[in-house]
Design a protein around this motif. Structure first.
Motif, PDB file in Angstrom:
ATOM      1  N   THR A  67       0.745  -1.255  -0.400  1.00 22.15           N
ATOM      2  CA  THR A  67       0.274  -0.186   0.170  1.00 22.15           C
ATOM      3  C   THR A  67       1.075   0.875   0.144  1.00 22.15           C
ATOM      4  OG1 THR A  67      -0.235   0.002   2.270  1.00 22.15           O
ATOM      5  CG2 THR A  67      -2.101  -1.298   1.465  1.00 22.15           C
ATOM      6  N   ALA A  68       0.327   2.471  -0.251  1.00 21.27           N
ATOM      7  CA  ALA A  68       0.991   3.756  -0.358  1.00 21.27           C
ATOM      8  C   ALA A  68       1.226   3.815   1.506  1.00 21.27           C
ATOM      9  CB  ALA A  68       0.370   4.988  -1.049  1.00 21.27           C
ATOM     10  N   GLN A  69       1.122   3.429   2.839  1.00 16.10           N
ATOM     11  CA  GLN A  69       1.116   3.416   3.863  1.00 16.10           C
ATOM     12  C   GLN A  69       2.765   3.175   4.679  1.00 16.10           C
ATOM     13  OE1 GLN A  69      -1.692   2.317   6.797  1.00 16.10           O
ATOM     14  NE2 GLN A  69      -2.732   3.377   6.236  1.00 16.10           N
ATOM     15  N   ALA A  70       3.196   3.498   4.933  1.00 12.54           N
ATOM     16  CA  ALA A  70       4.752   3.349   5.575  1.00 12.54           C
ATOM     17  C   ALA A  70       4.596   1.835   6.227  1.00 12.54           C
ATOM     18  CB  ALA A  70       5.238   4.619   6.877  1.00 12.54           C
ATOM     19  N   PRO A  71       5.536   0.973   5.888  1.00  6.18           N
ATOM     20  CA  PRO A  71       5.873  -0.116   6.110  1.00  6.18           C
ATOM     21  C   PRO A  71       5.273  -0.433   8.039  1.00  6.18           C
ATOM     22  CG  PRO A  71       7.580   0.570   5.855  1.00  6.18           C
ATOM     23  CD  PRO A  71       7.560   1.691   5.617  1.00  6.18           C
ATOM     24  N   HIS A  72       4.644  -1.212   7.563  1.00  2.00           N
ATOM     25  CA  HIS A  72       4.190  -1.614   9.502  1.00  2.00           C
ATOM     26  C   HIS A  72       4.975  -2.865   9.271  1.00  2.00           C
ATOM     27  CE1 HIS A  72       0.253   0.761   8.544  1.00  2.00           C
ATOM     28  NE2 HIS A  72       0.401   0.593   7.571  1.00  2.00           N
ATOM     29  N   THR A  73       5.551  -3.299  10.542  1.00  2.00           N
ATOM     30  CA  THR A  73       6.433  -3.460  11.243  1.00  2.00           C
ATOM     31  C   THR A  73       6.322  -4.103  12.156  1.00  2.00           C
ATOM     32  OG1 THR A  73       9.398  -4.605  12.026  1.00  2.00           O
ATOM     33  CG2 THR A  73       8.052  -2.283  13.050  1.00  2.00           C
ATOM     34  N   ALA A  74       6.660  -5.479  12.533  1.00  2.00           N
ATOM     35  CA  ALA A  74       5.962  -6.559  13.866  1.00  2.00           C
ATOM     36  C   ALA A  74       6.386  -6.008  14.606  1.00  2.00           C
ATOM     37  CB  ALA A  74       6.250  -7.861  13.734  1.00  2.00           C
ATOM     38  N   TYR A  75       4.862  -6.118  15.733  1.00  2.00           N
ATOM     39  CA  TYR A  75       4.909  -5.349  17.030  1.00  2.00           C
ATOM     40  C   TYR A  75       4.165  -6.340  17.875  1.00  2.00           C
ATOM     41  CZ  TYR A  75       4.713  -1.841  21.721  1.00  2.00           C
ATOM     42  OH  TYR A  75       3.536  -1.372  22.346  1.00  2.00           O
ATOM     43  N   ARG A  76       4.465  -6.676  18.791  1.00  2.00           N
ATOM     44  CA  ARG A  76       4.464  -8.009  20.397  1.00  2.00           C
ATOM     45  C   ARG A  76       3.141  -9.036  19.762  1.00  2.00           C
ATOM     46  NH1 ARG A  76       1.777  -4.158  25.361  1.00  2.00           N
ATOM     47  NH2 ARG A  76       4.016  -3.252  25.401  1.00  2.00           N
ATOM     48  N   GLY A  77       2.599  -9.541  19.172  1.00  2.00           N
ATOM     49  CA  GLY A  77       1.789 -10.545  18.537  1.00  2.00           C
ATOM     50  C   GLY A  77       2.005 -10.708  17.411  1.00  2.00           C
ATOM     51  N   PHE A  78       2.980  -9.898  16.538  1.00  2.00           N
ATOM     52  CA  PHE A  78       3.888 -10.732  15.452  1.00  2.00           C
ATOM     53  C   PHE A  78       2.545 -11.381  14.459  1.00  2.00           C
ATOM     54  CE2 PHE A  78       6.612 -12.811  13.027  1.00  2.00           C
ATOM     55  CZ  PHE A  78       8.076 -11.071  12.921  1.00  2.00           C
ATOM     56  N   GLY A  79       2.025 -11.282  14.304  1.00  2.00           N
ATOM     57  CA  GLY A  79       0.432 -11.783  13.839  1.00  2.00           C
ATOM     58  C   GLY A  79      -0.772 -12.300  14.265  1.00  2.00           C
ATOM     59  N   GLY A  80      -0.222 -12.753  16.094  1.00  2.00           N
ATOM     60  CA  GLY A  80      -1.334 -13.829  16.260  1.00  2.00           C
ATOM     61  C   GLY A  80      -2.488 -13.846  16.618  1.00  2.00           C
ATOM     62  N   PRO A  81      -2.646 -12.371  16.624  1.00  2.00           N
ATOM     63  CA  PRO A  81      -4.316 -11.852  17.954  1.00  2.00           C
ATOM     64  C   PRO A  81      -4.297 -11.227  16.339  1.00  2.00           C
ATOM     65  CG  PRO A  81      -2.455 -10.915  18.346  1.00  2.00           C
ATOM     66  CD  PRO A  81      -1.554 -11.473  17.330  1.00  2.00           C
ATOM     67  N   GLN A  82      -4.199 -11.426  15.090  1.00  2.00           N
ATOM     68  CA  GLN A  82      -4.437 -11.239  14.462  1.00  2.00           C
ATOM     69  C   GLN A  82      -5.826 -12.586  13.851  1.00  2.00           C
ATOM     70  OE1 GLN A  82      -1.723  -9.757  14.907  1.00  2.00           O
ATOM     71  NE2 GLN A  82      -1.785  -7.900  13.562  1.00  2.00           N
ATOM     72  N   GLY A  83      -4.399 -13.453  13.585  1.00  2.00           N
ATOM     73  CA  GLY A  83      -5.065 -14.605  13.137  1.00  2.00           C
ATOM     74  C   GLY A  83      -6.105 -14.995  14.007  1.00  2.00           C
ATOM     75  N   ILE A  84      -6.458 -14.647  15.183  1.00  2.00           N
ATOM     76  CA  ILE A  84      -7.013 -15.689  16.447  1.00  2.00           C
ATOM     77  C   ILE A  84      -8.533 -14.512  15.936  1.00  2.00           C
ATOM     78  CG2 ILE A  84      -8.069 -15.612  18.379  1.00  2.00           C
ATOM     79  CD1 ILE A  84      -4.917 -16.357  18.968  1.00  2.00           C
ATOM     80  N   ALA A  85      -7.796 -13.935  15.610  1.00  2.00           N
ATOM     81  CA  ALA A  85      -9.572 -12.564  15.792  1.00  2.00           C
ATOM     82  C   ALA A  85     -10.452 -12.448  14.419  1.00  2.00           C
ATOM     83  CB  ALA A  85      -8.379 -10.813  16.380  1.00  2.00           C
ATOM     84  N   ALA A  86      -9.168 -12.796  13.346  1.00  2.00           N
ATOM     85  CA  ALA A  86      -9.975 -13.665  12.070  1.00  2.00           C
ATOM     86  C   ALA A  86     -10.725 -13.855  11.697  1.00  2.00           C
ATOM     87  CB  ALA A  86      -9.311 -14.148  10.936  1.00  2.00           C
ATOM     88  N   PHE A  87     -10.524 -15.560  12.543  1.00  2.00           N
ATOM     89  CA  PHE A  87     -11.607 -16.360  12.837  1.00  2.00           C
ATOM     90  C   PHE A  87     -12.931 -16.239  14.667  1.00  2.00           C
ATOM     91  CE2 PHE A  87     -13.296 -20.942  13.631  1.00  2.00           C
ATOM     92  CZ  PHE A  87     -14.342 -21.087  12.163  1.00  2.00           C
ATOM     93  N   GLU A  88     -12.940 -16.016  15.270  1.00  2.00           N
ATOM     94  CA  GLU A  88     -13.467 -15.490  16.322  1.00  2.00           C
ATOM     95  C   GLU A  88     -14.370 -14.829  16.270  1.00  2.00           C
ATOM     96  OE1 GLU A  88     -13.630 -17.888  19.248  1.00  2.00           O
ATOM     97  OE2 GLU A  88     -11.685 -18.221  19.070  1.00  2.00           O
ATOM     98  N   LYS A  89     -14.131 -13.556  15.737  1.00  2.00           N
ATOM     99  CA  LYS A  89     -15.287 -12.785  14.971  1.00  2.00           C
ATOM    100  C   LYS A  89     -16.357 -13.631  14.147  1.00  2.00           C
ATOM    101  CE  LYS A  89     -13.650 -10.282  10.320  1.00  2.00           C
ATOM    102  NZ  LYS A  89     -14.599 -10.086   9.765  1.00  2.00           N
ATOM    103  N   ASN A  90     -16.286 -14.213  13.244  1.00  2.00           N
ATOM    104  CA  ASN A  90     -17.020 -15.359  12.953  1.00  2.00           C
ATOM    105  C   ASN A  90     -17.659 -16.189  13.694  1.00  2.00           C
ATOM    106  OD1 ASN A  90     -16.420 -13.858  10.516  1.00  2.00           O
ATOM    107  ND2 ASN A  90     -14.993 -14.402  10.773  1.00  2.00           N
ATOM    108  N   MET A  91     -17.670 -16.991  15.272  1.00  2.00           N
ATOM    109  CA  MET A  91     -17.738 -17.856  14.890  1.00  2.00           C
ATOM    110  C   MET A  91     -18.915 -17.116  16.227  1.00  2.00           C
ATOM    111  SD  MET A  91     -16.348 -20.711  14.867  1.00  2.00           S
ATOM    112  CE  MET A  91     -17.082 -21.660  15.879  1.00  2.00           C
ATOM    113  N   GLY A  92     -18.990 -15.808  16.699  1.00  2.00           N
ATOM    114  CA  GLY A  92     -20.175 -15.265  17.500  1.00  2.00           C
ATOM    115  C   GLY A  92     -21.413 -15.549  16.658  1.00  2.00           C
TER     116      GLY A  92
END
Length: 92
Positions: A67-92
């Motif tokens: 994208t045209a934004q500045a690079p988004h580097t890793a911070y804390r969860g390193f992608g783990g929380p995003q993966g969990i949230a992506a599916f959990e929001k669909n289980m509710g």
């Protein structure tokens, strides 16, 4: 990293309620204008995306989008929380 997720799920109705039979999940990560650690972050989001669930048929695709934004580097969860949230929001 901001993520957009899309999914398609199928379920079978049983006497005990609905049971998920298959899930197809797509993850799109905002990687900014430089890759930096976007690839490994998407990999980790994929690794965590099924959470504690078992599906007879599970497919996933992850894409780090430039994208045209500045690079988004890793911070804390390193992608783990995003993966969990992506599916959990669909289980509710």
């Amino acid at each position: 990293h901001c993520f957009l997720s899309k999914y398609h799920a199928t379920a079978r109705i049983t006497e005990n309620g609905a049971k998920l039979e298959s899930v197809q999940l797509q993850l799109f990560s905002n990687g900014g204008w430089g890759m930096d650690l976007s690839g490994p972050i998407v990999d980790r989001a994929i690794l965590h995306s099924d959470g504690v669930y078992y599906f007879p048929n599970f497919g996933i695709e992850g894409v780090a989008c430039k994208t045209a934004q500045a690079p988004h580097t890793a911070y804390r969860g390193f992608g783990g929380p995003q993966g969990i949230a992506a599916f959990e929001k669909n289980m509710g």
